[in-house]
Write a protein that holds these residues in place. Structure first.
Motif, PDB file in Angstrom:
ATOM      1  N   LEU A  19       5.148  -3.028   0.953  1.00  0.00           N
ATOM      2  CA  LEU A  19       4.325  -3.496  -0.028  1.00  0.00           C
ATOM      3  C   LEU A  19       3.084  -2.671  -0.019  1.00  0.00           C
ATOM      4  O   LEU A  19       2.259  -2.681  -0.716  1.00  0.00           O
ATOM      5  CB  LEU A  19       3.743  -4.821   0.173  1.00  0.00           C
ATOM      6  N   TRP A  22       2.383  -0.656  -3.074  1.00  0.00           N
ATOM      7  CA  TRP A  22       1.739  -1.166  -4.238  1.00  0.00           C
ATOM      8  C   TRP A  22       0.156  -1.737  -3.923  1.00  0.00           C
ATOM      9  O   TRP A  22      -0.842  -1.743  -4.831  1.00  0.00           O
ATOM     10  CB  TRP A  22       2.256  -2.566  -4.348  1.00  0.00           C
ATOM     11  N   ARG A  23      -0.249  -1.933  -2.792  1.00  0.00           N
ATOM     12  CA  ARG A  23      -1.391  -2.320  -2.403  1.00  0.00           C
ATOM     13  C   ARG A  23      -2.344  -1.078  -2.560  1.00  0.00           C
ATOM     14  O   ARG A  23      -3.578  -1.022  -2.844  1.00  0.00           O
ATOM     15  CB  ARG A  23      -1.552  -2.658  -0.863  1.00  0.00           C
ATOM     16  N   ARG A  88       3.028  -6.687  -9.439  1.00  0.00           N
ATOM     17  CA  ARG A  88       4.163  -6.182  -8.693  1.00  0.00           C
ATOM     18  C   ARG A  88       4.168  -6.842  -7.519  1.00  0.00           C
ATOM     19  O   ARG A  88       5.147  -7.346  -6.674  1.00  0.00           O
ATOM     20  CB  ARG A  88       4.467  -4.686  -8.482  1.00  0.00           C
ATOM     21  N   LEU A  89       3.065  -6.926  -6.538  1.00  0.00           N
ATOM     22  CA  LEU A  89       2.956  -7.326  -5.505  1.00  0.00           C
ATOM     23  C   LEU A  89       2.958  -8.986  -5.468  1.00  0.00           C
ATOM     24  O   LEU A  89       3.700  -9.714  -4.457  1.00  0.00           O
ATOM     25  CB  LEU A  89       1.367  -7.457  -4.967  1.00  0.00           C
ATOM     26  N   SER A  92       8.209 -11.435  -6.561  1.00  0.00           N
ATOM     27  CA  SER A  92       9.090 -11.110  -5.489  1.00  0.00           C
ATOM     28  C   SER A  92      10.455 -10.758  -6.071  1.00  0.00           C
ATOM     29  O   SER A  92      10.509 -11.029  -7.204  1.00  0.00           O
ATOM     30  CB  SER A  92       9.567 -12.125  -4.438  1.00  0.00           C
TER      31      SER A  92
END
Length: 106
Positions: A19, A22-23, A88-89, A92
């Motif tokens: 992740l 995306w972060r 997106r984060l 799931s």
């Protein structure tokens, strides 16, 4: 059934996606949005006749208008990137549900 001491249930599940991308994208989008807000304020100040004291900044009305429009586009781009990465984060890859059926957390 007796379980052995070296049993680890986490090995049975597949590893989730990383992740950090995306972060990083969400942080970059938020940075663009903040920069867009600051430049919007500078462009509005130029149009109102109170130019900020920044070196090498043209204080004409045309430059203020261009700065205002470019900064609003940067703000919009930053918000779109930030929202897409946050979505997106939160979602799931386990279930394929439509986004409008998910719970609203914000």
């Amino acid at each position: 059934m007796k379980l052995s001491g070296d049993f680890d249930a986490r090995r049975l599940r597949p590893r989730g996606p990383r992740l950090w991308r995306w972060r990083f994208g969400a942080a970059l989008g938020a940075l663009f949005a903040i920069l867009g807000v600051l430049l919007t304020l500078a462009g509005a100040a130029i149009l109102l006749g109170r130019p900020p004291l920044i070196a090498n900044l043209e204080a004409s009305t045309g430059a203020g208008l261009v700065l205002l429009i470019a900064s609003l586009l940067l703000l919009l781009l930053g918000l779109l990137i930030w929202r897409a990465c946050r979505r997106r984060l939160r979602c799931s890859d386990d279930l394929s549900l439509a986004p409008h059926l998910l719970k609203k957390h914000d």
